[in-house]
Write an enzyme that holds these catalytic residues in place. Structure first.
Site, mmCIF file in Angstrom:
data_model
loop_
_atom_site.group_PDB
_atom_site.id
_atom_site.type_symbol
_atom_site.label_atom_id
_atom_site.label_comp_id
_atom_site.label_asym_id
_atom_site.label_seq_id
_atom_site.Cartn_x
_atom_site.Cartn_y
_atom_site.Cartn_z
ATOM 1 N N GLY A 180 0.834 -1.200 0.000
ATOM 2 C CA GLY A 180 0.000 0.000 0.000
ATOM 3 C C GLY A 180 0.865 1.245 0.000
ATOM 4 O O GLY A 180 0.554 2.235 -0.671
ATOM 5 N N ASP A 233 0.078 -0.492 12.971
ATOM 6 C CA ASP A 233 0.475 -1.795 12.417
ATOM 7 C C ASP A 233 0.662 -2.858 13.500
ATOM 8 O O ASP A 233 0.970 -4.009 13.185
ATOM 9 C CB ASP A 233 1.776 -1.644 11.620
ATOM 10 C CG ASP A 233 1.565 -0.814 10.352
ATOM 11 O OD1 ASP A 233 0.424 -0.778 9.848
ATOM 12 O OD2 ASP A 233 2.535 -0.200 9.885
HETATM 13 C C1 S3P Z 1 2.716 3.539 6.273
HETATM 14 C C2 S3P Z 1 1.600 4.130 6.812
HETATM 15 C C3 S3P Z 1 0.526 3.369 7.470
HETATM 16 C C4 S3P Z 1 0.980 1.962 7.861
HETATM 17 C C5 S3P Z 1 1.736 1.287 6.745
HETATM 18 C C6 S3P Z 1 2.953 2.094 6.359
HETATM 19 C C7 S3P Z 1 3.711 4.392 5.616
HETATM 20 O O1 S3P Z 1 -0.573 3.261 6.574
HETATM 21 O O2 S3P Z 1 -0.125 1.181 8.233
HETATM 22 O O3 S3P Z 1 2.143 -0.005 7.124
HETATM 23 O O4 S3P Z 1 4.837 3.918 5.341
HETATM 24 O O5 S3P Z 1 3.410 5.561 5.335
HETATM 25 P P1 S3P Z 1 -1.713 4.388 6.462
HETATM 26 O O6 S3P Z 1 -1.134 5.591 5.845
HETATM 27 O O7 S3P Z 1 -2.757 3.755 5.591
HETATM 28 O O8 S3P Z 1 -2.191 4.609 7.868
#
Ligand code: S3P
Length: 437
Positions: free
Chosen positions: A100, A320
């Site tokens: 993501g 997380d």
């Molecule tokens: C992350 C932000 C978080 C986290 C992901 C890594 C990042 O997600 O859960 O594992 O590296 O910016 P969200 O931005 O959806 O909260």
């Protein structure tokens, strides 16, 4: 045709966890280091780069856009930056894998390029919401097509972006970062405000690469049109990977485990506060600063835990860590309540449902709520768990297996390699009972 790889583990009680563990590099920092080094003028060296599938996918995407990246040894990358205007049009779809972070940050960066691109991901990523980045980027002038707001993202190039003043409805570092990265290429100023401060690695790293950026917890602001200057990055050990060892050493009687030089960015360490409130014995030693980030050894000794209501303001700082926390809660004395954590439903899996189902399979009494969980602590029995292809669910249940009365079978664990390749080997070395099925 070959069938998809289906790896599984059997977790059983091991020995008390002892000795030292070297946790691999931080995933969030590794993604950003490759991205900014690729856009910089000059050559950057990244040490401690996470050799995970997610971060390697990001590096491979930049290679496909003309960036030369050398890997002289494991966990090191030499990135020959092409400059802010130097990326080349890739051919074909860019595969973000399970990440993501990769997809959302890249969406901001690619929306500003002169060429079209398509970002796709695996089955899990293909179910994750992208409207949260498409909406602000569209307001900046980007054009991104995504059926139902889901990947793949078809990004139209050649759009002139303009800065925005964005008040994010979600506390998400990925959304904030996508907008800031687009803002680098936009006319005028881009500012982002968030409902609750989230990890600020993009802001810190942009500053380290010479960008003039003004930021404080919960807000960031930069002017478009700046160039990045290559710099070396030292990636700290990933707190989110350390979390499984922290919980395991806390729960398993007789344990005393040292986790070396773990990244302790305050926007990541909510789990430490929650576990300490539950009675955990976690000591920080050899505090230092590495690559601008606080790091310390964590010495974790077994301690009995009691249930708590997790303060809502801690949720973004441990977003997380809920799979690991849920296992701690299931082994604590009393009840633990997690609320205002609906974001957990749109992670690599629906982590509220995955943890509730899994813990119930091990005999725990768990109530699932729209925005959280109520977990009654008690003894765990053996059982069979579905990881839903989610690395952190798999690792959390490997920890549960250290406490369960009988063996815990965990299906579909291949995705552990996205964030923590070698987890099972390190876990066994520390004392876990854990083997491939
Ligand atoms: C992350 C932000 C978080 C986290 C992901 C890594 C990042 O997600 O859960 O594992 O590296 O910016 P969200 O931005 O959806 O909260």
């Amino acid at each position: 045709m070959t069938s998809p790889r289906q790896e599984s583990w059997t977790a059983t009680r091991g020995t008390p966890l002892r000795g030292e563990v070297a946790i691999p590099g931080d995933k969030s920092v590794s993604h950003r280091a490759v991205m900014l080094a690729a856009l910089a003028d000059g050559t950057s060296r990244i040490d401690g780069f996470l050799e995970g599938a997610d971060t390697r996918a990001t590096a491979a995407i930049f290679e496909r856009m003309g960036v030369r990246i050398e890997a002289p040894s494991p966990s090191t990358r030499i990135v020959h930056g092409v400059g802010i205007d130097g990326l080349r049009a890739p051919s074909g779809v860019l595969d973000c894998g399970n990440a993501g972070t990769g997809m959302r940050l890249l969406s901001g960066l690619l929306a500003a390029q002169p060429f079209d691109s398509v970002l796709a991901g695996d089955a899990s990523l293909s179910r994750r919401p992208m409207k949260r980045v498409i909406e602000p980027l569209s307001r900046m002038g980007a054009r991104i097509d995504a059926e139902g707001g889901l990947p793949p993202l078809r990004i139209h190039g050649g759009r002139a972006l303009r800065g925005i003043d964005f008040e994010s409805p979600v506390a998400s570092a990925q959304v904030k970062s996508a907008v800031l990265l687009a803002g680098l290429f936009a006319r005028g100023e881009t500012s982002v405000r968030e409902p609750h401060p989230t990890r600020d690695y993009t802001e810190r790293m942009l500053a380290a690469f010479g960008v003039d950026i003004d930021f404080a917890p919960g807000r960031a602001r930069l002017r478009g049109g700046q160039r990045l200057r290559a710099t070396d990055v030292a990636v700290p050990a990933d707190f989110s990977s350390a979390a499984f060892f922290i919980v395991a050493a806390t729960l398993v009687p007789g344990s005393e485990l040292r986790l070396r030089a773990v990244g302790l960015n305050p926007r990541r360490t909510g789990l430490l506060a929650a576990l300490r409130a539950m009675g955990a014995d976690i000591v920080e030693e050899n505090a230092a600063t590495e690559g601008g980030e606080p790091v310390a050894d964590l010495v974790v000794r077994h301690a009995p835990l009691r249930g708590i209501a997790v303060p809502a303001q801690l949720v973004p700082d441990m977003i997380d860590e809920f799979p690991a926390l849920a296992v701690a809660a299931a082994c604590a004395d009393g009840t633990t309540v997690v609320s205002e954590a609906a974001e957990l439903r749109v992670k690599e899996s629906d982590r509220i449902a995955a943890m509730a189902t899994g813990l119930r399979a091990l005999g725990a009494a768990v109530e699932e709520r729209p925005d959280g969980l109520v977990i009654a602590g008690g003894a765990l029995r053996g059982g069979t768990i579905e990881s839903h292809g989610d690395h952190r669910i798999a690792m959390a249940f490997a920890v549960a297996g250290q406490l369960a009365g009988r063996e815990v079978a965990i299906a579909d664990v291949a995705n552990v390699a996205t964030s923590f390749p070698g987890f099972d080997g390190l876990a066994r070395q520390a004392g876990f009972g854990l083997r491939a099925r």
